[in-house]
Design a protein around this motif. Structure first.
Motif, PDB file in Angstrom:
ATOM      1  N   TRP A   1       0.838  -1.191   0.000  1.00  0.00           N
ATOM      2  CA  TRP A   1       0.000   0.000   0.000  1.00  0.00           C
ATOM      3  C   TRP A   1       0.881   1.251   0.000  1.00  0.00           C
ATOM      4  CZ3 TRP A   1      -4.793   0.459  -1.378  1.00  0.00           C
ATOM      5  CH2 TRP A   1      -5.659  -0.637  -1.267  1.00  0.00           C
ATOM      6  N   SER A   2       0.574   2.166  -0.907  1.00  0.00           N
ATOM      7  CA  SER A   2       1.346   3.398  -1.088  1.00  0.00           C
ATOM      8  C   SER A   2       0.355   4.555  -1.206  1.00  0.00           C
ATOM      9  CB  SER A   2       2.202   3.325  -2.354  1.00  0.00           C
ATOM     10  OG  SER A   2       2.802   2.052  -2.507  1.00  0.00           O
ATOM     11  N   TRP A   3       0.868   5.760  -1.136  1.00  0.00           N
ATOM     12  CA  TRP A   3       0.010   6.918  -1.344  1.00  0.00           C
ATOM     13  C   TRP A   3       0.421   7.637  -2.619  1.00  0.00           C
ATOM     14  CZ3 TRP A   3       2.789  11.587  -0.916  1.00  0.00           C
ATOM     15  CH2 TRP A   3       4.011  11.494  -0.246  1.00  0.00           C
ATOM     16  N   LEU A   4      -0.499   8.396  -3.171  1.00  0.00           N
ATOM     17  CA  LEU A   4      -0.276   9.066  -4.442  1.00  0.00           C
ATOM     18  C   LEU A   4       0.125  10.508  -4.201  1.00  0.00           C
ATOM     19  CD1 LEU A   4      -0.437   9.064  -7.559  1.00  0.00           C
ATOM     20  CD2 LEU A   4      -2.852   9.699  -7.336  1.00  0.00           C
ATOM     21  N   SER A   5       1.249  10.925  -4.794  1.00  0.00           N
ATOM     22  CA  SER A   5       1.713  12.301  -4.666  1.00  0.00           C
ATOM     23  C   SER A   5       0.751  13.254  -5.384  1.00  0.00           C
ATOM     24  CB  SER A   5       3.117  12.443  -5.258  1.00  0.00           C
ATOM     25  OG  SER A   5       3.496  13.798  -5.353  1.00  0.00           O
ATOM     26  N   ASP A   6       0.639  14.481  -4.847  1.00  0.00           N
ATOM     27  CA  ASP A   6      -0.245  15.473  -5.451  1.00  0.00           C
ATOM     28  C   ASP A   6       0.465  16.366  -6.470  1.00  0.00           C
ATOM     29  OD1 ASP A   6       1.328  17.170  -3.965  1.00  0.00           O
ATOM     30  OD2 ASP A   6      -0.299  18.015  -2.773  1.00  0.00           O
ATOM     31  N   GLU A   7       1.692  16.024  -6.837  1.00  0.00           N
ATOM     32  CA  GLU A   7       2.474  16.898  -7.705  1.00  0.00           C
ATOM     33  C   GLU A   7       1.801  17.135  -9.051  1.00  0.00           C
ATOM     34  OE1 GLU A   7       7.018  17.268  -9.539  1.00  0.00           O
ATOM     35  OE2 GLU A   7       6.506  15.636  -8.169  1.00  0.00           O
TER      36      GLU A   7
END
Length: 632
Positions: free
Chosen positions: A230-236
Motif C-alpha cells: 500500500w502506497s500513497w499518491l503524490s499530489d504533484e
C-alpha cells in the motif's frame, strides 16, 4: 511489419525518459511532419528534436520524415544546423495524401507484444479527407494514429483521422499557449496510450485503490496497492481528470473536488510519484504512472485527496419533447436531475441515450438554451465510445476547462423503431455489402466507423461463423467518382449483442460517406470445440479452440471473466475464478485463431459469442489467454 516505399519503423522502450513506467513495452513509431513545407518554420526543428528524444532509449533511435517542396534547401539547412542532433531523418517530397495511401501493413514477425503508432504533424490546408478511405483500415489493422494540427482551433476532419477518442488523439496548437505546451500534451498522451497497451500487466501490478481518512469510501487520501504494497499518491501532478478516474474505479460518482496537501495528516510509507490520466480511463492502471518507491524526505511531497459523489449516474430520460424518444437529455445524479452540456455531447453519446431509453437510431441532436433567470444542475462532460448500453458506463464529469457556455444543453431526437433486420448482398450469404432494414427502408452502412465488433454481431445475426479479419492493408487508389450515400451513418456495437437492433446507431437521410460502404466477411465454419492445455488440473489452462480442423489459441486482447466464464461452462467446470493473460500457462504453437471474442457471460459455448478470426494474426503467442475455473 512493412510499409511501402517510405514508411519508417522506430523501436523504443516505454521505460525511457519520455514514458516512465514500471512496465516495459516496445513500440514501432513513425513521425510525419509537413510543417516545413514552404520553409517557414525551420526554427521549430529543435522542438521537434526534443519531442522525438523523449522516446529514445539508450540503444534505439527515432527517425523522422519531413515533407517539403523545397527538399534540397531543407536538406542543406539540416546539414548546416544539425537541428536533430544524433537522430536520423528523411526529407522527402511525398505529400501526406500520397504517404498515407501508399502505406501497407502486415503483422510483424515477432514474438513480443508490440504497439504501432503513427504521429502526424499537419500544417497544410489541403483537404485531408482524401486520406480517410485508407485510415479506417490502418486503424483496424492495429495502427494507433495521433494528429497535431496547426491551423484551426478545432478540426473535425483531423479528429476523424485520429484514433478514438479524439480528446486524447487529436491536438491543435491553437488550443495551447505555445508549441512546447502542445508537444508536451501530445507526448504525454502517446506515452499514456502505450502504457495502456500493457493494461493486463499493469492491472496486476497496480491492483487496488482506496480512499482513507474521509467520511466514507468515496472521500479521502488516495492510496494504491502497488506491487503488493500500500502506497500513497503524490499530489504533484494531481488534477480532476485523474480524480474522476479514481472515483470511477471505486464505483463512486464523479469527483466533486481534487485536493492537495496534508489535510489528513502526513502520509507514511511508499509513494507513487504521479498518475496522469486523460479522464476517460476505466481505472488508474491505464494512466501514465510515475516512479514508485520510499518517501524522499529531502523533497516536499504531499498526498493527493479526492471527494467523489457517493454514487454514479442513475436513470436517463428525455423531457419536454413530443414523446419518450425525443427531448432534452436529463440524467439522475446525487438524487437530483441534471441536464447535459451540449458542448461535450455528440452522436456517440446520443446513440447510447437512444439505446438506453429503448428507442431506435439517433436522428439528430438539438440545442436547448435556458431561459432568462432559469437555473438547472448540469453535467459538464460525458464521453462514450458509442457501444455502451447505458450512459452510466461512459466517462462522466461535473467539471470542464470550458464550463457550459450560455447554458446550452443537449437534446436529441431518436427514431421510435429499431433496425428490423440485416443481410449481406453480393457474393455468398456470408460475404458482401452490409444492408440493414429500418421499417420498410433498406440502406447500406458507412464504413467510417464500422469495426470488427459490428462485424462479429452481424455474422452471428445472419447465422454464419466468426468474422474474418485479414490483418493486412494494401496500397489503395484514390476514388475518382462521388462518395456513396446512405441513410445509416454509423452503427456502434460492443460485439456481444445478439443483433444490430441492440446496438447504438445513427441515421442521417442521404448522408455522404467519407469512406466506402461497410462490407463483411464471415466464416462458414464455427468454433466447434474448446479445451484447456498445460493447466494445474482439468479446470485450468491455456484456452485452445478447434476451428477448420485445427487447434489454435485465443489472443488475450480484451479477454476477461465474461469470456472465461463461457469457456468454463463449455468444458464442464465451475465458474471462472480468473482470466489469466500473457501466456500464463505457457505459449501455444501454430495458429492464433481468435483475435477477439465478445461474450457477455451468459452463453454456454464460445460459438454463441461474437468472435473475430484472423488469417494473419495481429497477436503473438506471448498473448495467449487462459482460464482458472472452479472445479466441479
Amino acid at each position: 511489419m512493412s510499409f511501402l516505399i517510405l514508411l519508417l519503423i522506430t523501436v523504443f522502450s516505454a521505460a525511457a525518459t519520455g514514458c516512465p513506467s514500471s512496465v516495459n513495452t516496445s513500440a514501432h513509431i513513425t513521425i510525419f511532419s509537413d510543417r516545413f513545407d514552404i520553409m517557414g518554420h525551420l526554427h521549430e526543428l529543435p522542438q521537434l528534436r526534443q519531442f522525438a528524444e523523449q522516446f529514445v532509449a539508450a540503444h534505439h533511435t527515432v527517425d523522422i520524415y519531413l515533407y517539403g517542396q523545397l527538399t534540397e534547401r531543407l536538406r542543406q539547412h539540416m546539414r548546416a544546423h544539425q537541428p536533430l542532433g544524433a537522430l536520423h531523418y528523411t526529407v522527402q517530397d511525398k505529400y501526406i495524401i500520397d504517404y498515407i495511401n501508399a502505406m501497407t501493413w502486415q503483422p510483424p514477425a515477432t514474438t513480443d507484444r508490440v504497439s504501432h503508432v503513427l504521429i502526424l504533424m499537419l500544417d497544410s490546408g489541403y483537404p485531408h479527407v482524401f486520406t480517410k478511405p485508407k485510415v479506417p483500415k490502418l486503424k483496424r489493422a492495429g495502427l494507433e494514429i495521433f494528429v497535431l494540427g496547426y491551423r484551426s482551433e478545432k478540426d473535425y476532419t483531423l479528429d476523424d483521422i485520429a484514433s478514438s477518442p479524439a480528446q486524447t488523439h487529436s491536438f491543435s496548437q491553437l488550443q495551447y499557449p505555445s508549441l512546447d505546451h502542445a508537444l508536451s500534451a501530445l507526448s504525454q498522451s502517446v506515452c499514456r496510450s502505450l502504457e495502456a497497451k500493457e493494461r493486463n500487466t499493469k492491472k496486476e501490478l497496480l491492483s487496488q485503490v482506496q480512499l482513507v481518512g474521509g467520511r466514507d469510501n468515496c472521500q479521502g487520501r488516495v492510496e494504491v496497492l502497488y506491487n503488493n504494497t500500500w502506497s500513497w499518491l503524490s499530489d504533484e501532478h494531481w488534477d480532476r481528470n485523474t480524480a474522476d478516474v479514481i472515483c470511477r474505479q471505486l464505483k463512486c460518482g464523479p469527483s466533486v473536488e481534487a485536493w492537495k496537501g496534508e489535510a489528513l495528516g502526513p502520509a507514511p510509507g511508499y509513494v507513487l510519484e504521479k498518475a496522469l490520466c486523460a479522464g476517460n480511463e476505466r481505472d488508474i492502471s491505464q494512466c501514465l504512472l510515475g516512479r514508485w518507491g520510499q518517501r524522499d524526505d529531502t523533497k516536499t511531497q504531499h498526498s493527493a485527496g479526492v471527494t467523489c459523489l457517493s454514487s454514479g449516474l442513475g436513470d436517463v430520460r428525455l423531457v419536454n419533447g413530443s414523446g419518450v424518444c425525443d427531448g432534452i437529455v436529463e440524467v439522475s445524479l446525487d438524487q437530483a436531475w441534471h441536464r447535459v452540456c451540449l458542448w461535450n455531447f455528440d452522436l456517440r453519446e446520443a446513440a447510447v441515450v437512444c439505446r438506453e431509453v429503448g428507442c431506435g437510431p439517433v436522428l439528430k441532436i438539438q440545442e436547448h438554451v435556458m431561459g432568462p433567470g432559469a437555473t438547472v444542475q448540469t453535467v459538464e462532460k460525458v464521453l462514450c465510445s458509442g457501444v455502451e448500453s447505458q450512459l452510466a458506463e461512459c466517462s462522466v464529469s461535473l467539471w470542464s476547462k470550458e464550463p457550459c457556455l450560455y447554458s446550452i444543453h443537449a437534446g436529441i431526437v431518436c427514431s421510435s423503431s429499431v433496425i428490423s433486420s440485416a443481410e449481406v448482398t453480393r457474393g455468398s450469404t456470408c460475404y458482401g455489402k452490409v444492408k440493414v432494414y429500418h421499417n420498410t427502408t433498406q440502406s447500406s452502412v458507412c464504413n467510417d466507423h464500422w469495426s470488427v465488433a459490428e462485424e462479429a454481431v452481424l455474422c452471428k445475426q445472419i447465422g454464419c461463423g466468426p468474422a474474418i479479419e485479414m490483418a493486412q492493408v494494401k496500397e489503395m487508389v484514390l476514388r475518382r467518382g462521388p462518395n456513396p450515400q446512405t441513410d445509416f451513418r454509423s452503427v456502434h456495437c460492443g460485439g456481444h449483442e445478439a443483433n444490430l437492433a441492440q446496438c447504438g446507431s445513427v441515421m442521417t437521410t442521404g448522408y455522404t460517406c467519407e469512406a466506402e460502404e461497410a462490407e463483411v466477411l464471415c466464416s462458414q465454419s464455427v468454433i466447434s470445440q474448446v479445451r484447456l492445455v498445460d493447466g494445474h488440473n482439468a479446470c485450468s489452462g491455456r484456452v485452445e479452440v478447434f476451428y477448420k480442423e485445427k487447434w489454435g489459441t485465443v489472443c488475450d486482447e480484451h479477454w476477461d471473466l465474461s469470456d472465461a466464464n463461457v469457456v468454463c461452462k463449455q468444458v464442464g467446470c465451475g465458474p471462472a475464478e480468473r482470466a489469466p493473460v500473457g501466456a500464463y500457462f505457457g505459449p501455444g504453437s501454430g495458429q492464433i485463431w481468435l483475435e477477439r471474442i465478445f461474450c457477455n457471460g451468459s452463453e454456454t459455448a464460445l460459438s454463441q459469442c461474437g468472435a473475430v478470426v484472423s488469417r494473419k494474426s495481429l497477436c503473438v503467442h506471448s498473448q495467449d489467454a487462459g482460464v482458472v475455473c472452479a472445479e466441479q
